[in-house]
Enzyme design. Sequence first.
Site, PDB file in Angstrom:
ATOM      1  N   ASP A  10      -3.157   0.824   0.348  1.00  0.00           N
ATOM      2  CA  ASP A  10      -4.091   1.900   1.353  1.00  0.00           C
ATOM      3  C   ASP A  10      -3.377   2.966   0.615  1.00  0.00           C
ATOM      4  O   ASP A  10      -2.234   2.454  -0.911  1.00  0.00           O
ATOM      5  CB  ASP A  10      -3.144   1.334   2.278  1.00  0.00           C
ATOM      6  CG  ASP A  10      -3.143   2.942   3.199  1.00  0.00           C
ATOM      7  OD1 ASP A  10      -3.751   3.360   3.383  1.00  0.00           O
ATOM      8  OD2 ASP A  10      -2.030   3.798   3.807  1.00  0.00           O
ATOM      9  N   SER A  11      -3.066   4.509   0.780  1.00  0.00           N
ATOM     10  CA  SER A  11      -2.319   5.272   0.114  1.00  0.00           C
ATOM     11  C   SER A  11      -1.094   5.583  -0.172  1.00  0.00           C
ATOM     12  O   SER A  11      -0.008   5.977  -0.387  1.00  0.00           O
ATOM     13  CB  SER A  11      -3.113   6.838   0.674  1.00  0.00           C
ATOM     14  OG  SER A  11      -2.860   6.894   1.965  1.00  0.00           O
ATOM     15  N   CYS A  73      -7.502   1.593   4.212  1.00  0.00           N
ATOM     16  CA  CYS A  73      -7.578   2.767   4.333  1.00  0.00           C
ATOM     17  C   CYS A  73      -8.375   3.106   4.989  1.00  0.00           C
ATOM     18  O   CYS A  73      -9.574   2.930   4.489  1.00  0.00           O
ATOM     19  CB  CYS A  73      -6.909   3.283   3.227  1.00  0.00           C
ATOM     20  SG  CYS A  73      -6.561   4.987   2.955  1.00  0.00           S
ATOM     21  N   GLU A 152       4.923   8.425   8.671  1.00  0.00           N
ATOM     22  CA  GLU A 152       5.344   8.722   7.905  1.00  0.00           C
ATOM     23  C   GLU A 152       6.953   8.528   7.866  1.00  0.00           C
ATOM     24  O   GLU A 152       7.697   8.201   7.504  1.00  0.00           O
ATOM     25  CB  GLU A 152       4.404   9.018   7.528  1.00  0.00           C
ATOM     26  CG  GLU A 152       3.141   8.111   5.980  1.00  0.00           C
ATOM     27  CD  GLU A 152       3.343   7.509   5.112  1.00  0.00           C
ATOM     28  OE1 GLU A 152       4.548   7.317   4.020  1.00  0.00           O
ATOM     29  OE2 GLU A 152       3.058   5.909   4.894  1.00  0.00           O
ATOM     30  N   CYS A 186      -7.580   5.446  11.230  1.00  0.00           N
ATOM     31  CA  CYS A 186      -6.481   5.569  10.030  1.00  0.00           C
ATOM     32  C   CYS A 186      -5.920   4.827  10.318  1.00  0.00           C
ATOM     33  O   CYS A 186      -5.329   4.344  11.492  1.00  0.00           O
ATOM     34  CB  CYS A 186      -5.799   6.628  10.066  1.00  0.00           C
ATOM     35  SG  CYS A 186      -4.448   7.252   8.744  1.00  0.00           S
ATOM     36  N   HIS A 188      -2.656   4.172   9.997  1.00  0.00           N
ATOM     37  CA  HIS A 188      -1.155   4.390  10.270  1.00  0.00           C
ATOM     38  C   HIS A 188      -1.386   4.618  11.743  1.00  0.00           C
ATOM     39  O   HIS A 188      -0.492   4.693  12.409  1.00  0.00           O
ATOM     40  CB  HIS A 188      -1.323   6.225   9.570  1.00  0.00           C
ATOM     41  CG  HIS A 188      -0.701   6.020   8.897  1.00  0.00           C
ATOM     42  ND1 HIS A 188      -1.501   5.936   6.862  1.00  0.00           N
ATOM     43  CD2 HIS A 188       0.428   6.571   7.853  1.00  0.00           C
ATOM     44  CE1 HIS A 188      -0.592   5.720   6.417  1.00  0.00           C
ATOM     45  NE2 HIS A 188       0.812   6.058   6.358  1.00  0.00           N
TER      46      HIS A 188
HETATM   47  N1  DGL Z   1      -3.436   5.645   5.923  1.00  0.00           N
HETATM   48  C1  DGL Z   1      -5.113   6.692   5.266  1.00  0.00           C
HETATM   49  C2  DGL Z   1      -5.921   6.054   6.210  1.00  0.00           C
HETATM   50  O1  DGL Z   1      -6.325   5.048   6.989  1.00  0.00           O
HETATM   51  C3  DGL Z   1      -4.370   7.995   5.514  1.00  0.00           C
HETATM   52  C4  DGL Z   1      -3.377   8.245   4.831  1.00  0.00           C
HETATM   53  C5  DGL Z   1      -3.404   9.260   3.816  1.00  0.00           C
HETATM   54  O2  DGL Z   1      -3.946  10.243   4.751  1.00  0.00           O
HETATM   55  O3  DGL Z   1      -3.686   8.343   2.691  1.00  0.00           O
HETATM   56  O4  DGL Z   1      -6.635   7.116   5.986  1.00  0.00           O
END
Ligand code: DGL
Length: 269
Positions: A10-11, A73, A152, A186, A188
């Site tokens: 993931d990012s 992600c 975050e 997403c 998150h």
């Molecule tokens: N976890 C990323 C997603 O599922 C979001 C975070 C980002 O923008 O890098 O899209």
Amino acid sequence: MDNRAIGVFDSGLGGLTVVKELHNILPNENIVYLGDTGRIPYGSRSKETIIKYSMQDIQFLKGNDIKLIVAACGTVSSTLPKEISQNLGVPYVDVVFPSAQEACARTSHGRIGVIGTAASIRSNAYGKTIHSLRDDVHVFANPCPLLVHLVENGMIEPDNQITRLTVEMYLKPLIEESIDTLILGCTHYPIIYDIFNQVLNYRVTLIDPGKCAAQYVKKVLSREQLLTDRTEPGVTQYNVTDQVSGFQQTASLFLGETVSGTLNQVELV
Ligand code: DGL
């Protein structure tokens, strides 16, 4: 049978919501996790940059002898072209298809909402996938660029008024369309699941990408005969591209358990 690890990336830390579900349903599998914490967010970047970063993430995982790659992600899953993801030499699972499939199965009135980063919503990947599965449903999408930052930064308590007001603002247009199902597009977002439920008065079915992707991983490993035959609990190796300090504390919120396993700061090439 294959005892190599599952690679998950993931990012940042959102992908740990997928790791959490993998720990639940595939407890004996080893996992190599990569969070590109030095370059988060991906969701506000161009398609070209997201693809470039994703390829570096994938190269790192492939250097760790993994048997399957999970793009944990929504942004990467929405952006990486199929010509790349289907030619990695190992099976690839994203969060878009499993979430779309679950939403199509569970919608009561065919009115599905999708939220995600700017890049995910701009790509319309969820909408296209949903319509490839069912052409009788309506899809309503809204980008929520602030939510990743709130999560975050740990603003995740169910009574956090700033996060709640932000969620209200982003969900208003979807509520006006009378959605019955909402894809948290997403990784998150499942962290603030309770806030979504409160704002939606518990009347909308929430689709958690972590849960859907983990179930899909299990299905693919089983179909390809790649499940481990280990009988003891697997180990997870965590890798991040920014400093490791503070990781244990934040990561445990995403994982819903104390972080156990090795933790490294790595450089991507
Ligand atoms: N976890 C990323 C997603 O599922 C979001 C975070 C980002 O923008 O890098 O899209």
